[in-house]
Design a protein around this motif. Sequence first.
Motif, short mmCIF file in Angstrom:
data_model
loop_
_atom_site.label_atom_id
_atom_site.label_comp_id
_atom_site.label_asym_id
_atom_site.label_seq_id
_atom_site.Cartn_x
_atom_site.Cartn_y
_atom_site.Cartn_z
N ASP A 543 -4.13 -19.14 -19.00
CA ASP A 543 -2.99 -19.79 -18.34
C ASP A 543 -2.31 -18.84 -17.36
OD1 ASP A 543 -2.94 -22.26 -20.15
OD2 ASP A 543 -2.79 -20.63 -21.60
N ILE A 544 -2.29 -17.56 -17.69
CA ILE A 544 -1.65 -16.57 -16.85
C ILE A 544 -2.58 -15.39 -16.66
CG2 ILE A 544 0.77 -17.16 -17.31
CD1 ILE A 544 0.76 -15.23 -19.60
N LEU A 545 -2.36 -14.66 -15.59
CA LEU A 545 -3.19 -13.51 -15.26
C LEU A 545 -2.32 -12.28 -15.04
CD1 LEU A 545 -5.90 -14.87 -12.76
CD2 LEU A 545 -6.12 -14.50 -15.23
N LEU A 546 -2.87 -11.15 -15.46
CA LEU A 546 -2.28 -9.85 -15.19
C LEU A 546 -3.32 -9.05 -14.41
CD1 LEU A 546 -0.14 -7.57 -15.62
CD2 LEU A 546 -1.37 -7.00 -17.73
N VAL A 547 -2.96 -8.58 -13.24
CA VAL A 547 -3.89 -7.85 -12.39
C VAL A 547 -3.53 -6.37 -12.44
CG1 VAL A 547 -4.90 -7.64 -10.09
CG2 VAL A 547 -4.06 -9.87 -10.90
N LEU A 548 -4.53 -5.54 -12.77
CA LEU A 548 -4.35 -4.10 -12.84
C LEU A 548 -5.20 -3.42 -11.78
CD1 LEU A 548 -4.55 -3.48 -16.70
CD2 LEU A 548 -2.50 -3.80 -15.31
N GLU A 549 -4.68 -2.34 -11.26
CA GLU A 549 -5.44 -1.53 -10.30
C GLU A 549 -4.91 -0.10 -10.36
OE1 GLU A 549 -6.90 -1.60 -5.62
OE2 GLU A 549 -5.62 -3.18 -6.41
N ASP A 550 -5.83 0.85 -10.61
CA ASP A 550 -5.47 2.27 -10.72
C ASP A 550 -4.38 2.51 -11.75
OD1 ASP A 550 -7.35 2.98 -8.80
OD2 ASP A 550 -5.91 2.69 -7.15
N GLY A 551 -4.42 1.74 -12.84
CA GLY A 551 -3.46 1.92 -13.90
C GLY A 551 -2.12 1.28 -13.67
N GLY A 552 -1.94 0.63 -12.55
CA GLY A 552 -0.67 -0.01 -12.24
C GLY A 552 -0.80 -1.52 -12.23
N GLN A 553 0.31 -2.18 -12.34
CA GLN A 553 0.35 -3.64 -12.34
C GLN A 553 0.60 -4.12 -10.92
OE1 GLN A 553 2.96 -5.32 -15.33
NE2 GLN A 553 3.40 -7.12 -14.08
N THR A 554 -0.34 -4.92 -10.39
CA THR A 554 -0.19 -5.41 -9.01
C THR A 554 0.23 -6.87 -8.95
OG1 THR A 554 -2.55 -5.94 -8.88
CG2 THR A 554 -1.88 -3.75 -8.16
N ALA A 555 -0.02 -7.61 -10.04
CA ALA A 555 0.38 -9.03 -10.02
C ALA A 555 0.43 -9.55 -11.45
CB ALA A 555 -0.60 -9.86 -9.20
N PHE A 556 1.31 -10.52 -11.68
CA PHE A 556 1.39 -11.20 -12.98
C PHE A 556 2.01 -12.57 -12.74
CE2 PHE A 556 3.99 -12.37 -16.71
CZ PHE A 556 2.95 -12.54 -17.62
N GLY A 557 1.36 -13.61 -13.30
CA GLY A 557 1.88 -14.95 -13.12
C GLY A 557 0.85 -16.00 -13.47
N PRO A 558 1.13 -17.27 -13.13
CA PRO A 558 0.19 -18.35 -13.43
C PRO A 558 -1.18 -18.07 -12.81
CG PRO A 558 2.32 -19.22 -12.76
CD PRO A 558 2.38 -17.75 -12.53
N ARG A 559 -2.21 -18.51 -13.50
CA ARG A 559 -3.57 -18.18 -13.08
C ARG A 559 -3.88 -18.68 -11.67
NH1 ARG A 559 -8.07 -21.63 -15.82
NH2 ARG A 559 -7.02 -23.08 -14.41
N ASP A 560 -3.60 -19.94 -11.41
CA ASP A 560 -3.99 -20.50 -10.12
C ASP A 560 -3.27 -19.82 -8.96
OD1 ASP A 560 -5.65 -22.19 -11.48
OD2 ASP A 560 -4.28 -23.92 -11.43
N ARG A 561 -2.00 -19.49 -9.17
CA ARG A 561 -1.25 -18.83 -8.10
C ARG A 561 -1.80 -17.43 -7.84
NH1 ARG A 561 3.11 -15.47 -8.10
NH2 ARG A 561 3.63 -15.88 -10.29
N ILE A 562 -2.12 -16.71 -8.89
CA ILE A 562 -2.66 -15.36 -8.72
C ILE A 562 -4.03 -15.41 -8.05
CG2 ILE A 562 -3.42 -13.28 -9.93
CD1 ILE A 562 -0.41 -13.64 -9.85
N LEU A 563 -4.87 -16.34 -8.50
CA LEU A 563 -6.21 -16.45 -7.92
C LEU A 563 -6.12 -16.86 -6.45
CD1 LEU A 563 -8.31 -18.11 -10.77
CD2 LEU A 563 -8.37 -15.74 -10.01
N ALA A 564 -5.20 -17.76 -6.13
CA ALA A 564 -5.07 -18.22 -4.75
C ALA A 564 -4.69 -17.08 -3.81
CB ALA A 564 -4.03 -19.34 -4.67
N SER A 565 -3.97 -16.11 -4.34
CA SER A 565 -3.56 -14.99 -3.49
C SER A 565 -4.63 -13.92 -3.41
CB SER A 565 -2.27 -14.38 -4.05
OG SER A 565 -2.51 -13.81 -5.32
N MET A 566 -5.69 -14.05 -4.24
CA MET A 566 -6.69 -12.98 -4.30
C MET A 566 -8.06 -13.39 -3.78
SD MET A 566 -5.81 -11.33 -8.01
CE MET A 566 -7.04 -10.05 -7.78
N VAL A 567 -8.48 -14.65 -4.06
CA VAL A 567 -9.85 -15.05 -3.73
C VAL A 567 -9.83 -16.38 -3.01
CG1 VAL A 567 -10.87 -13.81 -5.67
CG2 VAL A 567 -10.12 -16.15 -5.97
N GLN A 568 -10.95 -16.64 -2.33
CA GLN A 568 -11.06 -17.87 -1.58
C GLN A 568 -11.54 -19.02 -2.46
OE1 GLN A 568 -13.64 -16.96 1.71
NE2 GLN A 568 -12.06 -15.80 2.82
#
Length: 585
Positions: A543-568
Motif C-alpha cells: 500500500d505504501i513505499l519507502l525509497v532508500l538510497e545511500d542509506g537515506g530516505q528519499t521518498a515515503f508515501g502511497p505506492r502509486d504516487r511514489i511509483l508515478a514519480s519514479m518510473v514510467q
Amino acid sequence: MAQILSSMNPSITTPGHTELQQAQRQCRPLVGATAGFSIFVNLLMLAGPLYMLQVYDRVLSSRSVATLLVLTGLITFLYLITGVLDCCRSRLMARAGARFQQALEKRVFHAALSTSSTHDKEKGSGLRDLDAIQRWVSSPASIALFDLPWTPIFIAGIWMFHPLLGSFALAAVGILVALALLNQWTSRRVLAQAHRGLYHALKLSDQIQTEAHMVQSMGMHQASYTLWQTKRRRALLTQLAATDLAGAFGAATKTIRMFLQSAILGLGAYLVLQNAVSPGVMIASSVLMGRALAPIETLINQRPLFVQARLGWNSLAALLTQVPPVQLRTVLPQPSAKLEVKNLTVIPPQKMQASLKLINFSIFPGQALGVIGPSGAGKSTLAKALTTIWSPAGGTIRLDGASLHHYDPSLRGAYIGYLPQHIHFFDGSITQNIARMISVPDPQRVACAAQKAGAHEMILHLPDGYDTILGGDGMQLSGGQMQRIGLARALYSDPVILILDEPNSNLDNVGNAALNTTIQQMKAIQKSIIIMAHRPTAIAECDILLVLEDGGQTAFGPRDRILASMVQNHHSIARAAGTNSTGLR
C-alpha cells in the motif's frame, strides 16, 4: 581461582569479572571440601618417609619381623586412605568445574548469540572460553594448586633432617620455578601464533564448505585447496613448533626432577658416610623432595590448559561486560500491528559509518510497506534493525507505542516474523524447523503456517513430507523451496508484523502467487507486512513505499504516487502484472 585467572591488573574489576566471581562462589563448598581433603592427603604423604625412617633405623637394627609387619600394615592402610581422598579431590574438582559451567552457560550462550556479528571471533566464542575454564578446573593442575603450599613444609622437613639437604631441596625448587618462567617467556609468542594460524585455517575451511556449490560450479577445487593447504600448513608448522617447545620443556622438567631426586639421594648417602644422618634420612629426604617438586612439575606440564583458561576468563569477562544481563520486564499486552520509526540511524558492527540515517515512517494494521532502492541502499540493514539483530545508534522503533526493547526477547520474536534474505535451517525435520526447533512442536500450528505460506502441498510431495530431514545431513532443497519453508517458519508464531527481505528472489510464478496470497491474508486480519524488494512483483500488494538510497530516505508515501514519480510503467507494476523489469532506481 578468580585471582589466578583474572588479568595481571587485579585492581580493575569489570561487571564481567564480577559475574564470573559470583559463579565461582557457587563452587566454594566443593573447592573448600577439596582444600580440606588436600590437608589430609599431604599429611598422609609424610607416612612414606616416616615408614622408611622406621624400617631403616628401627627394623633393620632390631631385626624384628613383627615390627616390620605392623609398620607395613599401617602404611598400607594409610596409603589406601590417601588414594580414596585423592579420588575424592578429583571428583570434587570435576563437579566444581561442571557447576561453574552450568551457572554461566545460559548467560554466556545468550551473550554470545547477541554479539554473534560483533564479537571478535578470533578471541574465541564465549562457550568455547567457558569450556576452557571448565577443563582447567577439572584438570590435575587445579589440584596441584592445593598441594603447592605444602612444598615449603616438605622442604622445611628436609631441612630438619640436615641443613645441607634442605638447601639442596630449596635450590631444586628454584631450578624448576626458573624453568617454568623460561617456558612461559619463550612459548607465549609461539602459542599465540599457533592459535591465530589455526583460527584462520578453520575459518577458511568453513567458508569453502559453506560455498561448496560455488567452488564446484566454478572449477575452484584446486585453487581453494591450494589456498586452504597453504594456511593449514602454516598453522600446522606453528602448532608443531608450539608442541615441540612444550614437549621439550616437559621432558626437561621431568629429567631435571628425576636427576635432582637422585642427586639428593647421593647427597644423603654422602652425609650417611660422614655419620651426619641415618640411612633412613637419606631415603626419606628423596621421597619428600619428590613430593615437594610434584605440584610444580604438574603445573609446568599443564601450562597450556592454564593459558587457555586464563584467556577464556578475560575474554568471558569482556563479553559479559559488553552484554549486560537481560532484565526481567513487565509482560506487555499483545500489540497491534502498528510500527513507528523515528530518526532511525544504524551503524553496522565493526563499521564507522552509518548505513541508515534518519529514517522515518509509520505502518498501521492492515497495511503492507514496500522498501525499495538499489543494492547497498540499506534495505537489509533496516530489516536487521526492525528485528533487533542490530541495535540502532540513534532514533526509536516502537511497536504499538512501546519500544521494541521493552518487550521480552522471546515474545518479541513471536510478534515480529522474519524471513531473512539468506535462509538457513538447523539439522532436523521440516516440522522442527518450522516450529523454530522447540522441543515439542504443535503439528496443527506447523501445518497451518505451511498452508499460510503456500508450502503445504510442496512439503507433502517431499520424500518424507513434514518429517523430511533438513540441514547439513538432510535433504538439499531448492532456493524457492527454502524460501517457502522459511516463510512458514516466520508465520508459525502468528506474528502481528511480518518482515520479508527479498522474499521472492528464488520463487517461480506459483511461489509468487502464494506469497501474494499470504500478504493478502495477513492484511485481511489486520496484520502488517514490510517487504524489502528489488523485483516489482514483490510490491504488488504493498500500500505504501519507502525509497532508500545511500542509506537515506528519499521518498515515503502511497505506492502509486511514489511509483508515478519514479518510473514510467508504474500502472503495470501497480496492477502486479508480473513484469520482471522496471525502471526502479
